[in-house]
Motif scaffolding. Structure first.
Motif, PDB file in Angstrom:
ATOM      1  N   ASN A 120       0.838  -1.199   0.000  1.00 41.56           N
ATOM      2  CA  ASN A 120       0.000   0.000   0.000  1.00 41.56           C
ATOM      3  C   ASN A 120       0.877   1.255   0.000  1.00 41.56           C
ATOM      4  O   ASN A 120       1.912   1.287   0.669  1.00 41.56           O
ATOM      5  N   LEU A 121       0.429   2.274  -0.720  1.00 44.01           N
ATOM      6  CA  LEU A 121       1.106   3.574  -0.675  1.00 44.01           C
ATOM      7  C   LEU A 121       0.118   4.638  -0.203  1.00 44.01           C
ATOM      8  O   LEU A 121      -0.905   4.876  -0.849  1.00 44.01           O
ATOM      9  N   PHE A 122       0.442   5.263   0.932  1.00 43.91           N
ATOM     10  CA  PHE A 122      -0.313   6.396   1.454  1.00 43.91           C
ATOM     11  C   PHE A 122       0.530   7.656   1.273  1.00 43.91           C
ATOM     12  O   PHE A 122       1.747   7.631   1.523  1.00 43.91           O
ATOM     13  N   ALA A 123      -0.115   8.751   0.884  1.00 41.86           N
ATOM     14  CA  ALA A 123       0.611  10.008   0.697  1.00 41.86           C
ATOM     15  C   ALA A 123      -0.226  11.166   1.237  1.00 41.86           C
ATOM     16  O   ALA A 123      -1.434  11.234   0.991  1.00 41.86           O
ATOM     17  N   TYR A 124       0.453  12.058   1.968  1.00 45.28           N
ATOM     18  CA  TYR A 124      -0.217  13.226   2.554  1.00 45.28           C
ATOM     19  C   TYR A 124       0.689  14.437   2.360  1.00 45.28           C
ATOM     20  O   TYR A 124       1.774  14.508   2.925  1.00 45.28           O
ATOM     21  N   HIS A 125       0.215  15.380   1.563  1.00 40.68           N
ATOM     22  CA  HIS A 125       1.029  16.535   1.214  1.00 40.68           C
ATOM     23  C   HIS A 125       0.742  17.688   2.177  1.00 40.68           C
ATOM     24  O   HIS A 125       1.295  17.733   3.275  1.00 40.68           O
ATOM     25  N   LEU A 126      -0.127  18.600   1.830  1.00 37.17           N
ATOM     26  CA  LEU A 126      -0.408  19.734   2.723  1.00 37.17           C
ATOM     27  C   LEU A 126      -0.960  19.304   4.075  1.00 37.17           C
ATOM     28  O   LEU A 126      -0.613  19.917   5.093  1.00 37.17           O
ATOM     29  N   PRO A 127      -1.790  18.266   4.167  1.00 34.42           N
ATOM     30  CA  PRO A 127      -2.242  17.853   5.503  1.00 34.42           C
ATOM     31  C   PRO A 127      -1.099  17.466   6.432  1.00 34.42           C
ATOM     32  O   PRO A 127      -1.177  17.700   7.643  1.00 34.42           O
ATOM     33  N   LEU A 128      -0.036  16.881   5.887  1.00 39.77           N
ATOM     34  CA  LEU A 128       1.098  16.518   6.728  1.00 39.77           C
ATOM     35  C   LEU A 128       1.950  17.730   7.063  1.00 39.77           C
ATOM     36  O   LEU A 128       2.551  17.791   8.132  1.00 39.77           O
ATOM     37  N   ASP A 129       1.996  18.718   6.182  1.00 41.50           N
ATOM     38  CA  ASP A 129       2.689  19.966   6.531  1.00 41.50           C
ATOM     39  C   ASP A 129       2.022  20.648   7.721  1.00 41.50           C
ATOM     40  O   ASP A 129       2.695  21.218   8.576  1.00 41.50           O
ATOM     41  N   ALA A 130       0.699  20.582   7.759  1.00 43.42           N
ATOM     42  CA  ALA A 130      -0.063  21.470   8.630  1.00 43.42           C
ATOM     43  C   ALA A 130      -0.370  20.925  10.019  1.00 43.42           C
ATOM     44  O   ALA A 130      -0.703  21.717  10.911  1.00 43.42           O
ATOM     45  N   HIS A 131      -0.294  19.625  10.243  1.00 42.91           N
ATOM     46  CA  HIS A 131      -0.763  19.079  11.517  1.00 42.91           C
ATOM     47  C   HIS A 131      -0.031  19.736  12.693  1.00 42.91           C
ATOM     48  O   HIS A 131       1.190  19.892  12.688  1.00 42.91           O
ATOM     49  N   ALA A 132      -0.797  20.081  13.706  1.00 38.15           N
ATOM     50  CA  ALA A 132      -0.272  20.907  14.802  1.00 38.15           C
ATOM     51  C   ALA A 132       0.781  20.215  15.656  1.00 38.15           C
ATOM     52  O   ALA A 132       1.566  20.892  16.334  1.00 38.15           O
ATOM     53  N   GLU A 133       0.843  18.898  15.653  1.00 36.87           N
ATOM     54  CA  GLU A 133       1.819  18.181  16.471  1.00 36.87           C
ATOM     55  C   GLU A 133       2.761  17.307  15.634  1.00 36.87           C
ATOM     56  O   GLU A 133       3.965  17.262  15.901  1.00 36.87           O
ATOM     57  N   LEU A 134       2.210  16.616  14.654  1.00 38.99           N
ATOM     58  CA  LEU A 134       2.978  15.630  13.904  1.00 38.99           C
ATOM     59  C   LEU A 134       3.456  16.146  12.549  1.00 38.99           C
ATOM     60  O   LEU A 134       4.224  15.451  11.872  1.00 38.99           O
ATOM     61  N   GLY A 135       3.024  17.329  12.155  1.00 45.65           N
ATOM     62  CA  GLY A 135       3.295  17.829  10.820  1.00 45.65           C
ATOM     63  C   GLY A 135       4.728  18.293  10.610  1.00 45.65           C
ATOM     64  O   GLY A 135       5.504  18.479  11.556  1.00 45.65           O
TER      65      GLY A 135
END
Length: 249
Positions: A93-108
């Motif tokens: 499986n390939l999961f990808a998160y672009h802007l959501p991963l930039d923005a997360h308040a703790e894990l981004g």
């Protein structure tokens, strides 16, 4: 262990995927086996990462830069064929998160870059609230800030000095966020850090007195994916490993 669909649904909620206008699809980009025990994280879904993940026995790969982007050639040829062939032949499986991963308040990426560099984020700015504004642990001179970046990110930044003011308020946004420099200036930053620099930013720095540091696209965005991977490993009982494929960018 977790099911692919359960992980996909959890990440959609955790990262607030539907909140963002992005350049490509966020979430599950390539479907593999249903059950996930081993998760590999990385920055980009390159062939080198996919092959390393396959060798590590990955059931899923999670990255910041996925395979599919708005406006790209849609044919499955060349490098795209090679990457997809490796994923599909190994049922990964390939999961990808672009802007959501930039923005997360703790894990981004932005939160994690602030942690690495010792910046306390206080507020957001810019389009989709992706930019961060805050304070360093203590007031820094520009040379000290550049040296901190070099030591902690492992590469010297491209530096366009401002007027030499102490760095009391710093703004940052990882990756190719040089267009956030003007909003950072308007927000009252003494220095702005991002991954890349384009021609106009040098002039803005000289004319406004606000320093600009281009710290590397890859170099600034290699902290969110492993932080998210560790979170998922703890929540779902997964085996997790971050693989950092060297990149000079």
């Amino acid at each position: 262990m977790t099911h692919r669909d359960e992980l996909n649904a959890y990440l959609k909620g955790l990262l607030e995927v539907d909140r963002f206008r992005d350049y490509g699809p966020n979430g599950l980009q390539v479907e593999g086996r249903p059950e996930i025990r081993t998760l590999i994280t990385g920055v980009t879904a390159s062939l080198a990462l996919i092959e390393a993940a396959a060798d590590a026995g990955a059931d899923a790969i999670l990255v910041h830069h996925g395979l599919f982007w708005r406006g790209q050639d849609g044919r499955v040829v060349g490098w795209m064929k090679q990457r997809l062939q490796r994923l599909l032949s190994r049922d990964i499986n390939l999961f990808a998160y672009h802007l959501p991963l930039d923005a997360h308040a703790e894990l981004g990426n932005n939160a994690q870059l602030g942690r690495v560099l010792g910046f306390a984020g206080e507020q957001r700015f810019g389009e989709q609230d992706l930019g961060w504004l805050g304070q360093p642990e203590e007031a820094l001179g520009l040379e000290a800030l550049a040296e901190r970046v070099r030591q902690r990110l492992g590469r010297p930044p491209v530096l366009v000095p401002g007027d030499g003011r102490p760095i009391r308020r710093v703004a940052w946004c990882t990756g190719g966020a040089q267009s956030y420099f003007e909003p950072a200036i308007a927000a009252g930053a003494d220095a702005f850090l991002t991954g890349e620099i384009s021609e106009p930013q040098a002039h803005y720095a000289r004319e406004t007195g606000v320093a600009f540091l281009a710290c590397g696209h890859h170099a600034t965005e290699r902290y969110g994916a492993p932080a998210l991977g560790e979170h998922l490993a703890q929540r779902f009982g997964l085996s997790h490993r971050f693989i950092d494929v060297e990149n000079p960018a």
